[in-house]
Design an enzyme around this catalytic site. Structure first.
Site, mmCIF file in Angstrom:
data_model
loop_
_atom_site.group_PDB
_atom_site.id
_atom_site.type_symbol
_atom_site.label_atom_id
_atom_site.label_comp_id
_atom_site.label_asym_id
_atom_site.label_seq_id
_atom_site.Cartn_x
_atom_site.Cartn_y
_atom_site.Cartn_z
ATOM 1 C CG ASP A 252 -32.928 -17.785 -3.496
ATOM 2 O OD1 ASP A 252 -32.766 -18.310 -2.592
ATOM 3 O OD2 ASP A 252 -33.807 -17.916 -4.769
ATOM 4 N NE ARG B 190 -38.856 -13.221 -5.945
ATOM 5 C CZ ARG B 190 -38.790 -14.406 -5.343
ATOM 6 N NH1 ARG B 190 -39.311 -15.147 -5.695
ATOM 7 N NH2 ARG B 190 -39.160 -14.207 -3.557
ATOM 8 N N GLY C 279 -38.502 -20.254 -6.545
ATOM 9 C CA GLY C 279 -37.327 -20.929 -6.106
ATOM 10 C C GLY C 279 -35.895 -20.841 -7.513
ATOM 11 C CB ALA C 280 -32.824 -19.843 -7.167
ATOM 12 C CG ASN D 272 -31.776 -19.939 0.696
ATOM 13 O OD1 ASN D 272 -32.383 -20.592 -0.237
ATOM 14 N ND2 ASN D 272 -32.051 -20.653 2.074
HETATM 15 O O1 MRU Z 1 -38.875 -16.659 -2.636
HETATM 16 P P1 MRU Z 1 -38.401 -18.131 -2.746
HETATM 17 O O2 MRU Z 1 -39.981 -18.532 -2.911
HETATM 18 O O3 MRU Z 1 -38.615 -17.949 -4.232
HETATM 19 O O4 MRU Z 1 -37.145 -17.705 -2.410
HETATM 20 C C1 MRU Z 1 -36.374 -19.870 -2.830
HETATM 21 C C2 MRU Z 1 -35.392 -19.697 -1.531
HETATM 22 O O5 MRU Z 1 -35.045 -18.946 -0.343
HETATM 23 C C3 MRU Z 1 -35.018 -21.137 -1.813
HETATM 24 O O6 MRU Z 1 -34.433 -22.034 -0.862
HETATM 25 C C4 MRU Z 1 -33.691 -20.895 -3.234
HETATM 26 O O7 MRU Z 1 -34.775 -20.683 -4.757
HETATM 27 C C5 MRU Z 1 -32.916 -22.858 -3.903
HETATM 28 S S1 MRU Z 1 -34.136 -23.582 -4.637
HETATM 29 C C6 MRU Z 1 -33.344 -24.818 -5.488
#
Ligand code: MRU
Length: 348
Positions: A239, A93, A57-58, A249
């Site tokens: 993201d 990442r 999550g970002a 996203n």
């Molecule tokens: O690969 P991830 O699980 O890190 O992807 C997360 C997302 O796409 C979320 O929607 C995004 O980071 C927003 S979290 C507040």
């Protein structure tokens, strides 16, 4: 008043102790079946945890990486080690800009003073501040977003933009938690979110813990749900958001936005200002993380495709600004989604 029986899940990211302390992560690869906390005492462990999505999550990866830079000082104060840790963590990442935003803040702390002895406490203070600011931004996003939903709203969400992805309330899910706090009922269709099932494993779990009515669906069912049910809104996280409002996203967000447009369902993206990358204008310039083929062909170690099959596994997609009804930020609602409106609200 909220009369639901709610249970607040443990924090995704926690710093334990002082400058010689350590980072504790809730291992999200084990949820929802096991609640396992993993201690990280080395920078390399934080890099691995981000890469393998133990923390994801970002906003959460930005916070974890900031604390990761603090860990570089365990062998003693060192500007070089702090900067090397920031450079290394930046390779974990590529898509979520919050990671680079948080690491830039940590680098600024290193560059701000020549004095090295006070570096560890200054780094810890900055990381804790990034963490605390995120908590406040999430709450504000919830308050702004909740005003867009009436009582008994039906919402679709994708991936996990909840407490697990941030410091506390989340972004997209903060809107729903805030509705609940205000006594409004919400019903949520949760996209399972292939291939890593953040929707099924994490969002369904968070909503259940908080006593919010949640119905799990496969990603491919979302358009059918819009066709056969009344859906008030789609709300997702982000993201990276460019200056013109294109949104990276989790993979599958773009097709959800197309389906929402076809059905006249408002499509909202909830994100803090740390998710905006004003240096990029076009979404096509956002680096998209490509992940291992095994995540699709052998999910969680179970082969579901013939050995050797070619696989394409982009972790994110880009939804063009034109498909987004509004951006919900801690500074307010941005609509229409245009460079002018984004600069007015985010760059102010
Ligand atoms: O690969 P991830 O699980 O890190 O992807 C997360 C997302 O796409 C979320 O929607 C995004 O980071 C927003 S979290 C507040």
């Amino acid at each position: 008043m909220n009369t639901h029986h709610t249970h607040v899940p443990p924090a995704a990211v926690r710093w334990v102790g002082e400058t010689d302390g350590y980072l504790e992560l809730l291992d999200q690869t084990r949820l929802p079946t096991e609640l396992v906390q993993v201690p990280c005492r080395e920078v390399a462990q934080v890099w691995e945890a981000i890469k393998t999505l133990r923390v994801r999550g970002a906003p959460a990866i930005g916070i974890a990486a900031a604390y990761g830079v603090v860990l570089s000082q365990r062998e003693g104060p060192s500007r070089e080690r702090a900067l090397a840790a920031a450079d290394y963590l930046a390779t974990s990442r590529p898509t979520a800009v919050n990671l680079f935003w948080a690491l830039d803040r940590m680098r600024s702390v290193v560059h701000a003073h020549a004095e090295v002895d006070t570096l560890p406490p200054r780094l810890l203070r900055e990381a804790a501040q990034i963490h605390e600011e995120d908590r406040r931004m999430c709450r504000a996003i919830g308050r702004h977003g909740a005003a867009l939903l009436g009582d008994s709203a039906v919402v679709i969400t994708h991936c996990n933009a909840g407490g697990l992805a941030t410091s506390e309330y989340g972004t997209a899910l903060s809107v729903l938690f805030t509705c609940q706090d205000q006594g409004k009922s919400v019903r949520v269709f949760v996209d399972e979110t292939r291939p890593l099932w953040q929707g099924a494993r994490l969002t369904a779990w968070e909503l259940q813990q908080r006593g919010i009515a949640a119905t799990l669906i496969c990603d491919a069912m979302a358009a059918h749900v819009m066709q056969t049910h009344h859906v008030d809104a789609v709300i997702v996280g982000a993201d990276r958001i460019t200056a013109r409002g294109d949104v990276a996203n989790k993979i599958g967000t773009y097709s959800l936005a197309i389906a929402a447009r076809h059905h006249g369902v408002p499509f909202y993206v909830a994100a803090p200002s740390s998710t905006f990358d004003m240096a990029l204008r076009e979404g096509t310039h956002i680096p998209i993380e490509q992940r291992d083929a095994s995540e699709i062909a052998q999910p969680f170690g179970h082969a579901i495709a013939p050995a050797g099959i070619d696989v394409y596994n982009p972790a994110f997609d880009v939804t063009p600004a034109e498909l987004i009804t509004a951006l919900i930020t801690e500074r307010g609602i941005i609509t229409p989604v245009s460079e002018q409106e984004i600069r007015r609200v985010v760059d102010a």
